[in-house]
Design a protein around this motif. Structure first.
Motif: not given
Length: 81
Positions: A26, A38, A41, A46-51, A54, A72
């Motif tokens: 990323c 940010w 990606n 997706r779940d990791t990216k959303e955590e 910003a 992860d």
């Protein structure tokens, strides 16, 4: 894990220190005030990216983000491949 800033684009790249993967995970824009915002990606789940935050506030926060990414399960699996 590897972290580097492209001096020409001012982009901080977080990647896997594994020559078999061959791409970064990323990226964040490097801001003039020492923070990082940010950008995008490459292949994080997706779940990791959303955590991910910003904005990364400082070096300590960057280390925390790298630590989070390195734990992860998908990243661990890719690094082990």
């Amino acid at each position: 894990m590897s972290v580097y800033i492209d001096e020409y684009t001012s982009i901080l790249w977080i990647g896997a220190d594994n020559e078999n993967i061959g791409e970064d995970i990323c990226s964040y824009f490097a801001n003039d005030n020492g923070t990082f915002t940010w950008k995008g990606n490459v292949w994080l789940p997706r779940d990791t990216k959303e955590e991910l935050p910003a904005t990364i506030r400082d070096e300590k926060h960057l280390r925390e983000v790298i630590d989070f990414i390195s734990k992860d399960p998908v990243v661990i699996q890719e690094l082990a491949a």
